[in-house]
Design a protein around this motif. Structure first.
Motif, PDB file in Angstrom:
ATOM      1  N   ARG A 183       0.968  -1.285   0.102  1.00  0.00           N
ATOM      2  CA  ARG A 183       0.042  -0.021  -0.015  1.00  0.00           C
ATOM      3  C   ARG A 183       0.667   1.457  -0.110  1.00  0.00           C
ATOM      4  NH1 ARG A 183      -4.300  -1.290   4.645  1.00  0.00           N
ATOM      5  NH2 ARG A 183      -5.043  -3.223   3.911  1.00  0.00           N
ATOM      6  N   HIS A 184       2.268   0.978   0.133  1.00  0.00           N
ATOM      7  CA  HIS A 184       2.999   2.310   0.258  1.00  0.00           C
ATOM      8  C   HIS A 184       3.997   1.983  -0.734  1.00  0.00           C
ATOM      9  CE1 HIS A 184       0.899   3.113   4.093  1.00  0.00           C
ATOM     10  NE2 HIS A 184       1.126   1.551   4.489  1.00  0.00           N
ATOM     11  N   SER A 185       4.747   3.389  -0.772  1.00  0.00           N
ATOM     12  CA  SER A 185       5.768   3.554  -1.743  1.00  0.00           C
ATOM     13  C   SER A 185       7.129   3.775  -0.942  1.00  0.00           C
ATOM     14  CB  SER A 185       5.703   4.916  -2.861  1.00  0.00           C
ATOM     15  OG  SER A 185       5.560   5.786  -2.077  1.00  0.00           O
ATOM     16  N   GLN A 186       7.158   3.990   0.255  1.00  0.00           N
ATOM     17  CA  GLN A 186       8.426   4.044   1.271  1.00  0.00           C
ATOM     18  C   GLN A 186       8.144   3.534   2.532  1.00  0.00           C
ATOM     19  OE1 GLN A 186       8.630   8.716   1.058  1.00  0.00           O
ATOM     20  NE2 GLN A 186      10.297   8.135  -0.399  1.00  0.00           N
ATOM     21  N   ILE A 187       9.186   3.433   3.273  1.00  0.00           N
ATOM     22  CA  ILE A 187       9.051   2.815   4.599  1.00  0.00           C
ATOM     23  C   ILE A 187      10.127   3.533   5.425  1.00  0.00           C
ATOM     24  CG2 ILE A 187      10.666   0.830   3.984  1.00  0.00           C
ATOM     25  CD1 ILE A 187       9.048  -0.644   5.964  1.00  0.00           C
ATOM     26  N   GLN A 188      10.048   3.742   6.752  1.00  0.00           N
ATOM     27  CA  GLN A 188      10.918   4.225   7.610  1.00  0.00           C
ATOM     28  C   GLN A 188      11.969   3.073   8.566  1.00  0.00           C
ATOM     29  OE1 GLN A 188       9.803   6.464  11.245  1.00  0.00           O
ATOM     30  NE2 GLN A 188      10.828   8.266  10.356  1.00  0.00           N
ATOM     31  N   CYS A 189      12.975   3.226   8.296  1.00  0.00           N
ATOM     32  CA  CYS A 189      13.586   2.063   9.265  1.00  0.00           C
ATOM     33  C   CYS A 189      13.774   2.480  10.721  1.00  0.00           C
ATOM     34  CB  CYS A 189      15.388   2.408   8.831  1.00  0.00           C
ATOM     35  SG  CYS A 189      16.287   1.385   9.792  1.00  0.00           S
ATOM     36  N   PRO A 190      13.102   1.518  11.508  1.00  0.00           N
ATOM     37  CA  PRO A 190      12.950   1.940  12.724  1.00  0.00           C
ATOM     38  C   PRO A 190      14.097   2.092  13.644  1.00  0.00           C
ATOM     39  CG  PRO A 190      12.835  -0.487  12.573  1.00  0.00           C
ATOM     40  CD  PRO A 190      12.740   0.251  11.147  1.00  0.00           C
ATOM     41  N   LYS A 191      15.342   2.114  13.178  1.00  0.00           N
ATOM     42  CA  LYS A 191      16.395   1.972  13.913  1.00  0.00           C
ATOM     43  C   LYS A 191      17.080   3.279  13.554  1.00  0.00           C
ATOM     44  CE  LYS A 191      20.923   0.079  15.153  1.00  0.00           C
ATOM     45  NZ  LYS A 191      22.087  -1.186  14.872  1.00  0.00           N
ATOM     46  N   CYS A 192      17.409   3.766  12.381  1.00  0.00           N
ATOM     47  CA  CYS A 192      18.051   5.005  12.025  1.00  0.00           C
ATOM     48  C   CYS A 192      16.975   6.237  11.632  1.00  0.00           C
ATOM     49  CB  CYS A 192      19.224   4.697  10.922  1.00  0.00           C
ATOM     50  SG  CYS A 192      18.442   4.197   9.324  1.00  0.00           S
ATOM     51  N   ARG A 193      15.755   5.802  11.466  1.00  0.00           N
ATOM     52  CA  ARG A 193      14.603   6.641  10.935  1.00  0.00           C
ATOM     53  C   ARG A 193      14.826   7.157   9.659  1.00  0.00           C
ATOM     54  NH1 ARG A 193      10.820   5.044  14.549  1.00  0.00           N
ATOM     55  NH2 ARG A 193      11.800   4.921  16.636  1.00  0.00           N
ATOM     56  N   ASN A 194      15.892   6.892   8.886  1.00  0.00           N
ATOM     57  CA  ASN A 194      15.694   7.280   7.475  1.00  0.00           C
ATOM     58  C   ASN A 194      14.562   6.765   6.715  1.00  0.00           C
ATOM     59  OD1 ASN A 194      18.162   8.866   6.746  1.00  0.00           O
ATOM     60  ND2 ASN A 194      19.211   7.089   8.074  1.00  0.00           N
ATOM     61  N   THR A 195      13.910   7.254   5.683  1.00  0.00           N
ATOM     62  CA  THR A 195      12.940   6.866   4.753  1.00  0.00           C
ATOM     63  C   THR A 195      13.459   6.152   3.733  1.00  0.00           C
ATOM     64  OG1 THR A 195      11.564   8.769   5.642  1.00  0.00           O
ATOM     65  CG2 THR A 195      10.970   7.758   3.660  1.00  0.00           C
ATOM     66  N   LEU A 196      13.067   5.212   3.165  1.00  0.00           N
ATOM     67  CA  LEU A 196      13.551   4.246   2.023  1.00  0.00           C
ATOM     68  C   LEU A 196      12.413   3.960   1.119  1.00  0.00           C
ATOM     69  CD1 LEU A 196      15.393   1.714   4.462  1.00  0.00           C
ATOM     70  CD2 LEU A 196      16.457   3.984   3.492  1.00  0.00           C
ATOM     71  N   ASN A 197      12.959   4.161  -0.006  1.00  0.00           N
ATOM     72  CA  ASN A 197      11.867   3.448  -1.242  1.00  0.00           C
ATOM     73  C   ASN A 197      11.907   2.061  -0.999  1.00  0.00           C
ATOM     74  OD1 ASN A 197      11.565   6.083  -2.296  1.00  0.00           O
ATOM     75  ND2 ASN A 197      13.413   5.932  -3.690  1.00  0.00           N
ATOM     76  N   ILE A 198      10.470   1.547  -1.278  1.00  0.00           N
ATOM     77  CA  ILE A 198      10.256   0.021  -1.083  1.00  0.00           C
ATOM     78  C   ILE A 198      10.407  -0.377  -2.859  1.00  0.00           C
ATOM     79  CG2 ILE A 198       8.450  -1.480  -0.490  1.00  0.00           C
ATOM     80  CD1 ILE A 198       7.231   0.486   1.022  1.00  0.00           C
ATOM     81  N   ILE A 199      11.097  -1.570  -2.650  1.00  0.00           N
ATOM     82  CA  ILE A 199      11.107  -2.270  -3.812  1.00  0.00           C
ATOM     83  C   ILE A 199      10.774  -3.867  -3.472  1.00  0.00           C
ATOM     84  CG2 ILE A 199      12.730  -3.289  -5.658  1.00  0.00           C
ATOM     85  CD1 ILE A 199      14.229  -0.722  -5.177  1.00  0.00           C
ATOM     86  N   LEU A 200       9.762  -4.260  -3.802  1.00  0.00           N
ATOM     87  CA  LEU A 200       9.439  -5.892  -3.742  1.00  0.00           C
ATOM     88  C   LEU A 200       9.740  -6.912  -4.939  1.00  0.00           C
ATOM     89  CD1 LEU A 200       5.989  -5.311  -1.825  1.00  0.00           C
ATOM     90  CD2 LEU A 200       8.168  -5.961  -1.087  1.00  0.00           C
ATOM     91  N   ASN A 201      10.332  -7.814  -4.565  1.00  0.00           N
ATOM     92  CA  ASN A 201      10.788  -8.656  -5.757  1.00  0.00           C
ATOM     93  C   ASN A 201       9.725  -9.937  -5.807  1.00  0.00           C
ATOM     94  OD1 ASN A 201      13.145  -7.506  -6.171  1.00  0.00           O
ATOM     95  ND2 ASN A 201      14.075  -8.657  -4.459  1.00  0.00           N
TER      96      ASN A 201
END
Length: 257
Positions: A239-257
Motif C-alpha cells: 500500500r506504500h511506496s516508502q518505509i521508515q527504518c525503525p533504527k536509524c529513522r531514514n525513509t527508504l523507497n520500497i522495492i518488492l521482488n
C-alpha cells in the motif's frame, strides 16, 4: 488508517442498495458509519444504512446532520471527501450539544447491532481488524480471489465462527481468541486457508481447511544505511511506496521482488 476506512465505507455504500436519503449525502452517512462501534467497514456501512430505516432514530440522524452543516457552513464547500468527513468530526467534538447527539445516536444504534458478524473480502482486497471485541451468535470471516483479512488483538465471542479463504487468499490471525460459554481457542501468528469452523473448545476442518504457523507474507530486507534488518508484511507494504527504518529513522523507497 482512518482515511482508508472512510474510502472503503463510502465506496461500499455506493455498491449496495442504499436508502435515497443516504445516497443524497454519502459523506455524512460515511461519517456516521466511522463512529459505529463495530469492526470492519462492511458491517458499519450496512448498519448505518439500516439505522435510517428506524423512524425515531432517523429523526435524530437528520437533526444532527442539519446542526452540523449549520454550525460549520464551510463543510458543504469542501470537495475532498476525507477532508469533509474529518471536518464533521472536528465540528462535533468542539460543540458539546452535537457530541451529546452523537452519543445518543450511538447508544440507540447499539440496540440494532446484528447477532451475526460477517466480513467478506474479495477481488484483490485487504481488510484489517485491530484491537476489537466482536459479539454475535455467529461470526464469518472470508477472503476470496487473492484477498486477505488480518485480525490482530481481536476477541470473538460467538457460539460458532466460520473462517474461509479461497483462490490464493488467506486470513492471518495474531493474538486472536475465539470464545463461547464453554471455553476459548487462541491463535497467534497463524495463517488460515480453506474452510474451518471454530467453537470455544474445538476446531473443525472442512475441505481444504489448513492452519499454517507463521505469516507467509512476511518479508525482510536490510536498511542500506544502518544495515538493520527490517521486517514487514507484504500485504501492508504494497500500500506504500516508502518505509521508515525503525533504527536509524531514514525513509527508504520500497522495492518488492
Amino acid at each position: 488508517m482512518i482515511k482508508e476506512k472512510i474510502t472503503q465505507i463510502k465506496t461500499y455504500l455506493k455498491t449496495i442498495p442504499t436508502n435515497q436519503q443516504v445516497a443524497e449525502d454519502l459523506d455524512y452517512y460515511t461519517f456516521l458509519a466511522t463512529l459505529i462501534p463495530v469492526p470492519g467497514y462492511q458491517q458499519a456501512a450496512l448498519l448505518v444504512n439500516k439505522l435510517v430505516a428506524n423512524h425515531s432514530l432517523n429523526l435524530l440522524i437528520t437533526e444532527l446532520r442539519n446542526n452540523i452543516y449549520q454550525t460549520n457552513t464551510r463543510i458543504s464547500t469542501l470537495e475532498n471527501d476525507v477532508e469533509k468527513i474529518q471536518s464533521m468530526a472536528t465540528t462535533v467534538s468542539a460543540v458539546s450539544a452535537l457530541d451529546d447527539k452523537i452519543n445518543l445516536i450511538i447508544e440507540q444504534a447499539q440496540q440494532e447491532l446484528p447477532s451475526e458478524f460477517i466480513v467478506e473480502t474479495e477481488n484483490w482486497s485487504t481488510q484489517t481488524i485491530i484491537n476489537q471485541i466482536i459479539n454475535g451468535d455467529f461470526t464469518s470471516v472470508s477472503a476470496n480471489n487473492n484477498s486477505h483479512n488480518r485480525l490482530q488483538n481481536v476477541e470473538i465471542n460467538s457460539r460458532r465462527t466460520h473462517l474461509r479463504a479461497t483462490n490464493h487468499s488467506s486470513n492471518y490471525l495474531q493474538s486472536t481468541e475465539f470464545k463461547d460459554s464453554i471455553g476459548t481457542v487462541g491463535m497467534n501468528g497463524i495463517t488460515q486457508q480453506g474452510d474451518i469452523q471454530i467453537t470455544g473448545e474445538s476446531i473443525g476442518f472442512s475441505e481444504g481447511g489448513t492452519l499454517i504457523f507463521g505469516n507467509p507474507n512476511e518479508v525482510k530486507g536490510k536498511c542500506p544505511i544502518c544495515k538493520n534488518t527490517i521486517v514487514g508484511d507484504r500485504i501492508e507494504i504494497q500500500r506504500h511506496s516508502q518505509i521508515q527504518c525503525p533504527k536509524c529513522r531514514n525513509t527508504l523507497n520500497i522495492i518488492l521482488n
